[in-house]
Structure formats: C-alpha cells, structure tokens
Design an enzyme around this catalytic site. Structure first.
Site, short mmCIF file in Angstrom:
data_model
loop_
_atom_site.label_atom_id
_atom_site.label_comp_id
_atom_site.label_asym_id
_atom_site.label_seq_id
_atom_site.Cartn_x
_atom_site.Cartn_y
_atom_site.Cartn_z
N GLU A 162 0.82 -1.21 0.00
CA GLU A 162 0.00 0.00 0.00
C GLU A 162 0.85 1.26 0.00
O GLU A 162 0.44 2.30 -0.50
CB GLU A 162 -0.93 -0.05 1.23
CG GLU A 162 -1.91 1.10 1.35
CD GLU A 162 -1.39 2.19 2.28
OE1 GLU A 162 -1.91 3.32 2.22
OE2 GLU A 162 -0.47 1.90 3.06
N HIS B 56 -4.41 -1.93 2.08
CA HIS B 56 -3.96 -1.44 3.39
C HIS B 56 -3.82 -2.61 4.35
O HIS B 56 -2.81 -2.75 5.05
CB HIS B 56 -5.01 -0.44 3.89
CG HIS B 56 -4.45 0.74 4.58
ND1 HIS B 56 -4.61 0.97 5.94
CD2 HIS B 56 -3.71 1.78 4.13
CE1 HIS B 56 -4.02 2.09 6.27
NE2 HIS B 56 -3.46 2.61 5.19
N ASP C 299 -8.52 -3.03 9.29
CA ASP C 299 -7.14 -2.51 9.34
C ASP C 299 -6.65 -2.40 10.77
O ASP C 299 -5.53 -2.79 11.11
CB ASP C 299 -7.08 -1.11 8.70
CG ASP C 299 -7.09 -1.15 7.19
OD1 ASP C 299 -6.90 -2.24 6.62
OD2 ASP C 299 -7.29 -0.09 6.58
N GLN C 300 -7.48 -1.83 11.64
CA GLN C 300 -7.05 -1.52 13.00
C GLN C 300 -7.01 -2.75 13.90
O GLN C 300 -6.29 -2.75 14.90
CB GLN C 300 -7.96 -0.45 13.60
CG GLN C 300 -7.86 0.88 12.87
CD GLN C 300 -8.55 2.00 13.61
OE1 GLN C 300 -8.58 2.04 14.84
NE2 GLN C 300 -9.14 2.92 12.88
N GLN D 81 -2.73 5.23 17.40
CA GLN D 81 -2.49 3.88 16.87
C GLN D 81 -1.04 3.44 17.08
O GLN D 81 -0.77 2.25 17.28
CB GLN D 81 -2.82 3.85 15.38
CG GLN D 81 -4.30 3.82 15.05
CD GLN D 81 -4.55 3.72 13.56
OE1 GLN D 81 -3.62 3.48 12.78
NE2 GLN D 81 -5.79 3.92 13.15
#
Length: 337
Positions: A10, A306, A284-285, A100
């Site tokens: 990505e 991603h 994603d997280q 994050q």
C-alpha cells in the site's frame, strides 16, 4: 535489524506506525526506506513525525531520519515506560493515528497510562474520533484491557486544534472471535458543522436520509461552537448486538454536500448488505491487536491493500500472519496463522 521497503504494498504511513509499535513490543530495531513512496507527497508528514516522537518518548527509543519529508528512518526501541504523556501534532494531522502508534505498547506495558493528544480529530485521511471510541476501542476492551477515550474539542482540517484524552488500564491481550455482528439495534445519521452555513449540513442530512431511507428521528444536524471550525463531517452509524460500524463523509471546498452524502451512503449500504462484523477500516485496525494476542478471528468485507500490507509488516516482526479467506456469503474470515 528488520529492513522494510516502504514503497511495497500500500506504500503509506501505516507501515511506519505499525513498525514502530511492533518494534517497541518486540524490542527489534527497524529500518524503513522509501517512506510513503506511493503518496502524492512522499516522506514523513508532521503527523508521522509526531507519532514517531511519541513512540520514542514512551519507549526510550531513538530514531535517525526523523524530520518532515524524510524518506528513510531507523528506529531503535528501548523499554516502554507507562505514564502520563502529552503530544501535540501542531497541525490538523490526526491524533487518532498518533494513538495507533503508541496504544498497543502501552496496553502491554503493565501499568496504567494517560494520553493527551492535540491536533486533528476529524479529517479525511484518518478514522474520526467517533470511529475510534465507538467502533475500535470496544473490541479492544473485549480483549482484556480497558481503554477509555474522551473528546474534549473537535479539530477539523485545516485548522486542527482538537484535543482527545485516553486512559489506558493495561492487560494481556486475550484472543476473541468476532464472527457475527448480530441484529441491528439502532442507526443514526448526523451532520456536524462548525463555522459554516447551516445549509451545508442540512443538505447533507437530507441527501443521506433519502439515500438510506431512514426516518426523521434517526437523522439530525448538530452545530458545534464556531471556534472549533470551520469544519463539517457526516457520520452514519449502525449499532449491532456485537459491534458498531461508522461511515464518515467530510465536507470539502468545492464538493457539493449531496456528493459528500452520496459517497458515505454508498459505503454504509454496502456494509449493511454484507454479513461481516468489520468494515474495511476496522479490519485494518484490528490486525495488530489480534496478531499480538496470538489468535482470534473476525469476519470482514474484501480486504483492502492497506490490510494486506499491514499483514506483511506484522509477519516480519511476529512470525505469524493475518490470513484472509473468502466465505461463501461474500465476506472474508481473518484468522491468525
């Protein structure tokens, strides 16, 4: 030392954030070349620099190449020290992306921590605060830790000036399965605006209501203090028995309110038509905490580039991979291997 080509996959800032977090957790230094090479403005931006500075502060780490525009860095971790920390991006760069970077190391640090983060809370290039607090953190709290987030002040692009406060009660990450989202319990559409004409938010919410077919009670406009603007965001929320999804649309100069609403509505309808627990941004997280837990599964929509890149970075540090397998109903199952 692990070496990562930041132009692969990505090619964005997530490689930097996940690498610094994993470096702190594992104690493995990392060198990243071609940082954000696939972006229109390659190299580190201010929010990435702040995120790495935060990682250095909590983890007694050092970083070579830490400057805005840098395309190469070397991060050497130390020992993570829980405590009270205050980090300011200084622009509308995302406070959520700074969070994050440091959240997992602090969750695993053994003692409570408190974070005060200043900068952007609602901008186009990152999940808004509402997504973090209502969609992402509830899953983390199911895994054992207790993380509470408070929005003190909104910060929109380009002004910034927002503030969030995070309290972290650490615990080992326990594997969980998030397969079924359950029945739909509630839904809402809200257009927030600050320092802009009411007409913009009103047109957004009317277009969203038409597109979704939701009733008047579920669709509303909320004005924020003028000094928190100018800014505008449309938030579409669907709350299920076992999880929540929030889709956002950001007002942009020169983009009609109806177009902002149409984009967000299309994404929400796509999620509602699926049976997945996690949308693309939640998927994603969740990869990093699930990988650190060593096990666990969740269903999601088709994985983004991603997510696939994040899986590759995680595998370099942990020798385990976040694998996605298509299911018969169009969703995908993520499991740790």
């Amino acid at each position: 030392m692990i070496t990562i080509d930041g132009s692969e996959g990505e090619g964005g800032g997530q490689v930097v954030r996940n690498s610094c977090a994993l470096s702190l957790v594992t104690g493995e230094p990392v060198r990243i070349t071609n940082v954000r090479a696939r972006r229109s403005k390659p190299g580190l931006m201010r929010q990435h620099v702040t995120a790495i500075e935060a990682a250095c502060a909590i983890g007694n780490a050092s970083c070579e190449g830490l400057s805005v525009g840098s395309s190469e860095l070397t991060f050497r971790p130390g020992r993570v020290i829980p405590g009270d920390y205050h980090f300011a991006v200084g622009t509308a760069g995302s406070t959520g992306l700074v969070l994050q970077t440091v959240l997992m190391p602090l969750i695993l640090a053994g003692r409570p921590s408190r974070l005060v983060l200043e900068g952007g809370t609602h901008n186009m290039l990152a999940p808004p605060f509402d997504f973090i607090s209502k969609v992402f953190l509830p899953v983390i709290n199911r895994m054992g830790p207790r993380v509470e987030a408070k929005l003190v002040r909104h910060g929109f692009y380009p002004r910034g000036g927002g503030r969030i406060e995070i309290d972290i009660a650490p615990a080992p990450l326990a594997p969980v399965d998030c397969i079924e989202r359950g029945q739909l319990l509630d839904r809402s559409a809200c257009a927030y605006f600050a320092g802009l004409p009411f007409d913009i938010a009103e047109r957004e919410i009317k277009a969203a209501q038409r597109g979704l077919g939701w009733n008047d009670r579920e669709c509303f406009v909320r004005e924020l203090p003028e000094d928190q603007g100018p800014g505008n965001i449309l938030l579409l929320e669907a709350r299920f028995e076992h999880g929540t999804e929030i889709v956002s649309g950001f007002g942009e100069l020169g983009v009609p309110a109806e177009r902002v609403a149409k984009r967000a509505v299309g994404r929400m309808l796509g999620f509602l038509e699926s049976r997945a627990f996690a949308g693309p941004y939640l998927a994603d997280q969740l990869l990093l905490p699930f990988a650190l837990a060593g096990d666990g599964r969740f269903t999601t929509v088709k994985p983004s580039q991603h997510s696939l890149t994040a899986s590759d970075v995680i595998a370099l540090f942990l020798e385990r991979r976040c694998a996605f397998e298509p299911a018969g109903d169009g969703s995908h199952l993520m499991e740790i291997r």
